[in-house]
Design a protein around this motif. Structure first.
Motif, PDB file in Angstrom:
ATOM      1  N   ILE A   1      -3.922  14.100   3.850  1.00  0.00           N
ATOM      2  CA  ILE A   1      -2.685  13.724   4.544  1.00  0.00           C
ATOM      3  C   ILE A   1      -2.964  13.457   6.017  1.00  0.00           C
ATOM      4  O   ILE A   1      -2.431  12.510   6.609  1.00  0.00           O
ATOM      5  N   ASN A   2      -3.838  14.260   6.626  1.00  0.00           N
ATOM      6  CA  ASN A   2      -4.195  14.036   8.022  1.00  0.00           C
ATOM      7  C   ASN A   2      -4.979  12.747   8.215  1.00  0.00           C
ATOM      8  O   ASN A   2      -5.020  12.199   9.326  1.00  0.00           O
ATOM      9  N   ALA A   3      -5.627  12.276   7.148  1.00  0.00           N
ATOM     10  CA  ALA A   3      -6.416  11.046   7.228  1.00  0.00           C
ATOM     11  C   ALA A   3      -5.593   9.790   6.945  1.00  0.00           C
ATOM     12  O   ALA A   3      -6.110   8.675   7.049  1.00  0.00           O
ATOM     13  N   LEU A   4      -4.323   9.953   6.582  1.00  0.00           N
ATOM     14  CA  LEU A   4      -3.467   8.789   6.335  1.00  0.00           C
ATOM     15  C   LEU A   4      -3.285   7.988   7.619  1.00  0.00           C
ATOM     16  O   LEU A   4      -3.317   8.545   8.723  1.00  0.00           O
TER      17      LEU A   4
ATOM     18  N   ASP B   1       0.879  -1.168   0.000  1.00  0.00           N
ATOM     19  CA  ASP B   1       0.000   0.000   0.000  1.00  0.00           C
ATOM     20  C   ASP B   1       0.915   1.216   0.000  1.00  0.00           C
ATOM     21  O   ASP B   1       1.642   1.449   0.963  1.00  0.00           O
ATOM     22  N   PRO B   2       0.925   1.999  -1.082  1.00  0.00           N
ATOM     23  CA  PRO B   2       1.869   3.121  -1.191  1.00  0.00           C
ATOM     24  C   PRO B   2       1.758   4.098  -0.029  1.00  0.00           C
ATOM     25  O   PRO B   2       0.756   4.100   0.710  1.00  0.00           O
ATOM     26  N   LEU B   3       2.745   4.938   0.108  1.00  0.00           N
ATOM     27  CA  LEU B   3       2.807   5.867   1.233  1.00  0.00           C
ATOM     28  C   LEU B   3       1.548   6.736   1.314  1.00  0.00           C
ATOM     29  O   LEU B   3       1.016   6.978   2.394  1.00  0.00           O
ATOM     30  N   LEU B   4       1.052   7.210   0.169  1.00  0.00           N
ATOM     31  CA  LEU B   4      -0.162   8.026   0.164  1.00  0.00           C
ATOM     32  C   LEU B   4      -1.417   7.177  -0.009  1.00  0.00           C
ATOM     33  O   LEU B   4      -2.516   7.734  -0.119  1.00  0.00           O
TER      34      LEU B   4
END
Length: 220
Positions: A139-142, A108-111
């Protein structure tokens, strides 16, 4: 070129049940849970080594390293071989390639696959304010381990870009190199990779340019 300094590699995690404990192509959360960390040790070791040795190396991340050395480094971090490690490796480009390879092989890629289509849709919006607001939300939901590694990676790449007069790696060039490794379409759909390439590069360039607002969530 200045001779590389050596940074001491951390002790490898011992084998369990006679089997190597791999880190390549293993979900980020799984490696972090195994190591009881928020950032996998392979990432911190490689990035710290590169920060100490590569900031002024021309073409870093662009010039490929020796494929054999790259394979040997991968085997070292996967616990399969001690033939070459960061202390004994003399190919800085292979170490740089190892970082890209690790990111590229994350299942699962970083983003994340989950947010791929949303990132692309936001990037296509013509309103800069809309893009900033929604990139920040995404980004905050990663997952926490994804966001922590993103922060560590971007902080390092910004230091690389500070020396672009010597290493020729501007934010734009770094985005072109790393964008496809941190944001990939589900199932590695080659058609979408080609179709969305400029959007992917633009997204990662924006993340680097607006690092404090988007990733560390500072207002200025």
């Amino acid at each position: 070129m200045k001779k590389n300094k050596k940074t001491k590699s951390k002790e490898k995690i011992p084998k369990e049940n006679g089997e190597s404990i791999k880190v390549f192509a293993i979900p980020l959360i799984e490696v972090c849970e195994r190591e009881n960390s928020t950032i996998p040790s392979i990432a911190t070791e490689i990035i710290d080594f590169l920060e100490e040795n590569c900031l002024e190396v021309e073409g870093i991340f662009r010039i490929p390293g020796n494929n054999l050395v790259l394979q040997q480094l991968q085997e070292y971090f996967d616990g399969e071989s001690n033939e070459v490690n960061l202390e004994t490796c003399n190919d800085i480009f292979a170490v740089a390639g190892l970082l890209k390879l690790y990111l590229r092989e994350l299942p699962d890629p970083l983003l994340t696959n989950r947010f791929y289509d949303t990132f692309i849709a936001v990037q296509k919006n013509s309103d800069p304010g809309y893009r900033m607001k929604n990139f920040r939300k995404l980004i905050n939901a990663l997952p926490n381990v994804h966001k922590k590694l993103l922060e560590y990676l971007c902080s390092f790449l910004l230091k690389v870009a500070e020396h672009d007069d010597k290493n020729k790696m501007s934010l734009k060039n770094l985005a072109i190199v790393f964008g496809p490794n941190v944001l990939r379409p589900p199932n590695n759909n080659m058609y979408k990779m080609i179709e969305d390439a400029r959007h992917v590069n633009g997204i990662f360039k924006t993340i680097l340019e607006q690092f404090e607002y988007l990733v560390t969530c500072k207002l200025s």
